[in-house]
Structures are given as structure tokens and as C-alpha cells.
Design an enzyme around this catalytic site. Sequence first.
Site, PDB file in Angstrom:
ATOM      1  N   GLY A 166       0.892  -1.125  -0.177  1.00 17.20           N
ATOM      2  CA  GLY A 166       0.091   0.029   0.022  1.00 17.20           C
ATOM      3  C   GLY A 166       0.895   1.286  -0.108  1.00 17.20           C
ATOM      4  NE  ARG A 167       3.872   2.640   5.523  1.00 18.44           N
ATOM      5  CZ  ARG A 167       3.096   3.247   6.652  1.00 18.44           C
ATOM      6  NH1 ARG A 167       2.996   4.596   6.422  1.00 18.44           N
ATOM      7  NH2 ARG A 167       2.415   2.344   7.272  1.00 18.44           N
ATOM      8  CE1 TYR A 178      -0.539   2.793   4.876  1.00 20.97           C
ATOM      9  CE2 TYR A 178      -2.853   2.106   5.370  1.00 20.97           C
ATOM     10  CZ  TYR A 178      -1.619   2.137   4.765  1.00 20.97           C
ATOM     11  OH  TYR A 178      -1.356   0.727   4.532  1.00 20.97           O
ATOM     12  CB  CYS A 196      -9.971  22.172  20.073  1.00 20.88           C
ATOM     13  SG  CYS A 196     -10.447  23.544  19.281  1.00 20.88           S
TER      14      CYS A 196
HETATM   15  C1  PLP Z   1      -3.420  -7.302   5.190  1.00 17.12           C
HETATM   16  C2  PLP Z   1      -2.843  -6.167   4.945  1.00 17.12           C
HETATM   17  N1  PLP Z   1      -2.126  -5.991   3.846  1.00 17.12           N
HETATM   18  C3  PLP Z   1      -1.620  -5.182   3.179  1.00 17.12           C
HETATM   19  C4  PLP Z   1      -1.376  -3.846   4.125  1.00 17.12           C
HETATM   20  C5  PLP Z   1      -0.600  -2.924   3.452  1.00 17.12           C
HETATM   21  O1  PLP Z   1       0.338  -2.492   4.160  1.00 17.12           O
HETATM   22  P1  PLP Z   1       1.616  -1.250   3.684  1.00 17.12           P
HETATM   23  O2  PLP Z   1       0.816  -0.085   3.424  1.00 17.12           O
HETATM   24  O3  PLP Z   1       2.416  -1.279   4.657  1.00 17.12           O
HETATM   25  O4  PLP Z   1       1.927  -1.894   2.513  1.00 17.12           O
HETATM   26  C6  PLP Z   1      -1.904  -3.968   5.242  1.00 17.12           C
HETATM   27  C7  PLP Z   1      -1.887  -2.685   6.028  1.00 17.12           C
HETATM   28  O5  PLP Z   1      -2.131  -2.508   6.919  1.00 17.12           O
HETATM   29  C8  PLP Z   1      -2.671  -5.031   5.642  1.00 17.12           C
HETATM   30  O6  PLP Z   1      -3.217  -4.943   6.808  1.00 17.12           O
END
Ligand code: PLP
Length: 425
Positions: A285-286, A380, A353
Site C-alpha cells: 500500500g504505502r 494513510y 482543539c
Molecule cells: C493485510 C494487509 N495487507 C497489506 C497492508 C498494506 O500495508 P503497507 O501499506 O504497509 O504496504 C496492510 C496494512 O495494514 C494489511 O493489513
Amino acid sequence: MLERRPDGVLAVGQTVSLADVARDPSMGTPSYVYDLDAMAGEARELRAAFEGAPHLVAYAVKANSAAAVVKTLVAEGCGADVVSGAELLLALRCGVLPDQIVFSGVAKTDDELDRAVLAGGAGIGAIQIESVEEIARIAARAKAAGRVARVSMRINPGVDADALDTHSYIATGHDEAKFGVPLPSVADALDRLANAPELRLVGVGSHVGSQFTSTDAYLASARALFGIAKDVRSRFALSFVDAGGGFGIDYGDGCPARPADFVRATRKLQAELGLGDLALYTEPGRSLVGAHGTLVARVIQRKISGDRRWTMIDAGMNDLMRPALYQARHRIVPVVLDASAPVRPYRVVGPVCESSDDFGLHDLPDGELREVAILDAGAYGYSMASRYNGRPLPAEIFVRGGAVVGKNARRPPEEWVEDRLRAGI
Ligand SMILES: Cc1ncc(COP(=O)(O)O)c(C=O)c1O
């Protein structure tokens, strides 16, 4: 790429000035500005690391669920890792093939399971089993649908939380974690799967945490996973092993390992353990989007008291929760840099706040400063945003080919008021 132009202005691809974005009423601040070309580049680089071997890069939609982002990654051959029925629907609407979707989550509702089982002609690629107890529930939904559902068993390798070297909130592979089938329960899970004709076990997976800056924890988890896979495939015809996501990015304090390094090392280990014929799934993801999103904010007020200096901006923890939630630090720089201006440390704070609405100390120029850019906010960020304190969700600006190609405008405050009034009592 985000670059500082010779005129001191931060711009995406030299052409989309963040100052113009901030000062254009149809965009304004706070705004997330996404570089879609750079995100596509990340996906291409990562997919190249598989060198044509069977694989799936299942983009973790939770990191950034903007359709323009998901579609950009789908166009680069990515599938999707989803964690709710809504994310599943979004992924399908963005053109992700059902086969290329994996569904994780410890508390999937029956409705969500039904959506997964009924998607397309054969359901989604794999529903991740997160507990022994969940098996019967998935089997019941498959039976009710008159289908055989493809499932994958997410194991919890029980790695030492400290060894995970990440924030405890995003560590997911240690014994105390709610995620995955614990190792002592794997045999029981396999027996139940063997007696569930409505379910077809096609993979085993793990995801032990996020923001890994080295490959160590990821490989330790993969080694445990591959050990299990070798046993499982003596009873089940597996088609993939899913090593999860977690590839880190550089938030300013370094990240030596690139996502491709994780894949190359995992593929090498996979081959060494005789599992090279199975497809390798990953769930980044990240690392595909994080570095390619910038949160642009307007400076509302500055305050000086003795040697304490504050810079108040119109972006807060409701727009970007990571600093408040994980004590995360994002680099913050002027949108327009006057290199001659003296620079001093300022505490950059948001309008919410709460004292946790604090982005930390950053070296910023004294005197006039109209906008700042909060870097590496593509993951995120918006996906965790809220309307706390009655603050509208921020805008999202999509850049491709050196031009703004899409806008998700900020909502007017009235919309929040109408929402609050909705109950009608
Ligand atoms: C099951 C699962 N897969 C993939 C990811 C993606 O992780 P990242 O954004 O660190 O690559 C997450 C993130 O929480 C996750 O819970």
C-alpha cells in the site's frame, strides 16, 4: 516528481505549482496533491522485480482509496487487497478483476462475505481466513450462494513484536495480534478446510506489519510462511503464497530497502525452499503511493512567545492523522522558498482543539510564509481523514502528464451541518 523549481516554487513535474493549487479557489487548502505518474512508476518498478514470474501485486486500497489512484495502479497490472465490502465494491468499480482481489480482515460480515463469494463468475481470487472459527462462516456463505469459494489461510507467524521494528499499532504478526491463524491452530484449520467442500484453499499468506525499512522482518515472516506452505501443499493444490505488504518509504529519516529489494529477496528464499512454481503475491500500500502525495496547507497564524514559535496551518489531525496516532513525522517545507529568509525552528500545529494536533518542530523561514507542503502524505492520509471539529474533508488534486487531470473538491461546511442535522429530531 515533486521538485523545487529555480523560482523557489514546489511543483509536481515542474508544471503544477503547489502555490497555484493553494491559491486557486476551485482547489485551495488543505489539499492532497497526487502525482499519478510517479505512482504508476512505483508499480512498474515493483512488478519488474518479479522478472516475469507468476505474481500478483495486490495494491492495499486502504492506503489511498481514491479511484484515480486505484485505476492508475490497475492500469499497471495491479490487483487489490481489500479489507471491507466497500473497498471490494470500489476495487471492482475501478476495473480490478475479481480473480485479482484478496480480502483480508478479522471481522468480515456475512454481507461482505457474500459480496466476495458472488463477485464475477467465480467469486474473488481469495478470501483470507483470519481464524479457525471464521472457516465455518465462510463455508456457510459459499453454501448459501451455491458456490465454491476460493480461500487463503492467513497465518500469524508469531514473530517477536520488537523484532518487527515498527510502530506497535501497525505490527500485525506477533502472538498478541488479532490477525491470522496462530501457528498452533494451523493443523486444526487445515482439517476443517479438508472437510469443507464449499471452500477451495488456493493459498497461504501472512502480513506482519507496515513501514519496514529493511527486509529482515519481512523475510523472517516469509520463511515461516513458506515452511507452512510446504506442508500444506502435500494436502492442498496451492497456487500462491502471499507474503503481504509492509514495504516502507523514506519519511526523511531514511529507508534503505526499496520495495523491489523485498520482492527479490523473497523470491530467492521461495526458490531455495522449493516453492518457485507457486505465484508470489504481495500486498503493498504505502510504498506505491506514500511518497507521491503532498498535503498543501495555508499558514493561518504565527505565534511567538519567548523562544517558542508556532506556525498554525489550516490542515490538522483530521486531515492527516498519522502524527497524532503514530507519533509519525512528515517533512514540512515552504511551498514558495525565499532562500534569503532566515530560518528557525517552528512548531507546526493544526486548528483542531487537541494538543495532539501537532506536526512537530520544523525549520521554517521567519517573516511571510503563505503555504507549507507536508510531504510523503500519499498513504494513510486522506483515507484516514475525518470531519472532527466540523472540519470538511480536504480536497484531492490528481496530476498526470504535468497537468491537473482531476479534482475531488473540499466539501462546504454546510454539508457537515446537514449531515449532523440529518436525524431530523
Ligand atoms: C493485510 C494487509 N495487507 C497489506 C497492508 C498494506 O500495508 P503497507 O501499506 O504497509 O504496504 C496492510 C496494512 O495494514 C494489511 O493489513
